[in-house]
Motif scaffolding. Structure first.
Motif, mmCIF file in Angstrom:
data_model
loop_
_atom_site.group_PDB
_atom_site.id
_atom_site.type_symbol
_atom_site.label_atom_id
_atom_site.label_comp_id
_atom_site.label_asym_id
_atom_site.label_seq_id
_atom_site.Cartn_x
_atom_site.Cartn_y
_atom_site.Cartn_z
ATOM 1 N N GLU A 115 0.835 -1.193 0.000
ATOM 2 C CA GLU A 115 0.000 0.000 0.000
ATOM 3 C C GLU A 115 0.872 1.247 0.000
ATOM 4 O OE1 GLU A 115 -2.473 -0.246 3.471
ATOM 5 O OE2 GLU A 115 -3.373 -2.144 2.837
ATOM 6 N N LEU A 116 0.352 2.300 -0.613
ATOM 7 C CA LEU A 116 1.011 3.600 -0.566
ATOM 8 C C LEU A 116 0.495 4.362 0.642
ATOM 9 C CD1 LEU A 116 0.927 4.717 -4.302
ATOM 10 C CD2 LEU A 116 2.855 3.787 -3.014
ATOM 11 N N SER A 117 1.376 5.116 1.268
ATOM 12 C CA SER A 117 0.992 5.941 2.412
ATOM 13 C C SER A 117 1.533 7.349 2.200
ATOM 14 C CB SER A 117 1.569 5.365 3.703
ATOM 15 O OG SER A 117 1.369 6.268 4.772
ATOM 16 N N CYS B 228 9.621 7.792 5.840
ATOM 17 C CA CYS B 228 10.694 6.917 5.385
ATOM 18 C C CYS B 228 10.255 6.306 4.053
ATOM 19 C CB CYS B 228 10.993 5.839 6.420
ATOM 20 S SG CYS B 228 9.570 4.829 6.879
ATOM 21 N N SER B 229 11.136 5.549 3.416
ATOM 22 C CA SER B 229 10.815 4.971 2.106
ATOM 23 C C SER B 229 9.775 3.876 2.188
ATOM 24 C CB SER B 229 12.083 4.406 1.456
ATOM 25 O OG SER B 229 12.971 5.451 1.173
ATOM 26 N N ASN C 86 6.202 4.905 0.759
ATOM 27 C CA ASN C 86 6.019 6.340 0.800
ATOM 28 C C ASN C 86 5.462 6.814 -0.538
ATOM 29 O OD1 ASN C 86 6.352 9.159 0.779
ATOM 30 N ND2 ASN C 86 8.130 9.022 2.144
ATOM 31 N N ALA C 87 4.228 7.302 -0.529
ATOM 32 C CA ALA C 87 3.557 7.740 -1.761
ATOM 33 C C ALA C 87 4.303 8.879 -2.436
ATOM 34 C CB ALA C 87 2.124 8.148 -1.456
ATOM 35 N N ALA C 88 4.974 9.714 -1.657
ATOM 36 C CA ALA C 88 5.707 10.841 -2.233
ATOM 37 C C ALA C 88 6.886 10.387 -3.088
ATOM 38 C CB ALA C 88 6.199 11.765 -1.122
ATOM 39 N N ILE D 32 9.182 6.068 -10.166
ATOM 40 C CA ILE D 32 10.535 5.958 -9.624
ATOM 41 C C ILE D 32 10.811 4.489 -9.311
ATOM 42 C CG2 ILE D 32 12.028 6.611 -7.696
ATOM 43 C CD1 ILE D 32 10.461 9.225 -7.523
ATOM 44 N N GLN D 33 11.941 3.995 -9.770
ATOM 45 C CA GLN D 33 12.288 2.591 -9.568
ATOM 46 C C GLN D 33 12.654 2.279 -8.124
ATOM 47 O OE1 GLN D 33 11.391 0.747 -11.765
ATOM 48 N NE2 GLN D 33 11.433 1.992 -13.606
#
Length: 164
Positions: free
Chosen positions: A30-32, A37-38, A51-53, A62-63
């Motif tokens: 899931e994205l948060s 943190c990563s 990390n959704a950002a 981003i890989q």
């Protein structure tokens, strides 16, 4: 990776790290928007939070997320499934400092190595390098960052320059 290939088949390069996590190991990804943190592994909930950002930059994926997932799978396989019976698994936070090649924590280094080996199997990396000795091409082939590819190639002695 071998277990996934036996179960689902195919020549999977780039390695389907999301499918390994979800389909093979039963973990949810899931994205948060609230992580500082990563990524984080929440073993009791069988979840990996990313990390959704860090998902996109200028609309391009981003890989790093692929490596973060592979890193958290390293924690799952090595530190949760491989833990002594009765041990209470703790959440694993994946901070940039923790996943760097120079991270000095044993568990983080172990998860880094696991992640690199999962995403970039040695034989496949050597074959890719033999067919096109270009770090960028190898990174693209394995859907990893240039930095991850360069570290792997450096580890095999295929490039001389240590990544910065």
């Amino acid at each position: 990776r071998a277990r996934y290939l036996r179960a689902f088949g195919g020549d999977e390069i780039p390695v389907p790290v999301e499918s390994i996590a979800e389909d093979l190991l039963g973990l949810r990804i899931e994205l948060s928007h609230e992580l500082d943190c990563s990524g984080v592994l929440l073993p009791a909930e069988r979840r990996i939070l990313l990390n959704a950002a860090e998902a996109e930059h200028g609309g391009e994926p981003i890989q790093r997320h692929r490596f973060t997932i592979a890193h958290e799978l390293g924690h799952w396989v090595c530190h949760v499934l491989g833990a002594p019976a009765g041990a209470e698994p703790k959440p694993s936070f994946c901070r940039a400092a923790d996943i760097s090649q120079d991270a000095d924590r044993k568990l983080e280094r172990e998860a880094n190595v696991f992640g690199a080996e999962l995403l970039m199997p040695e034989e496949a990396v050597r074959e890719a390098w033999a067919s096109n000795a270009d770090v960028e091409a190898v990174a693209e082939r394995f859907a990893v960052s240039r930095l991850s590819a360069q570290w792997r190639l450096y580890g095999f002695g295929l490039v001389k320059e240590r990544p910065a």
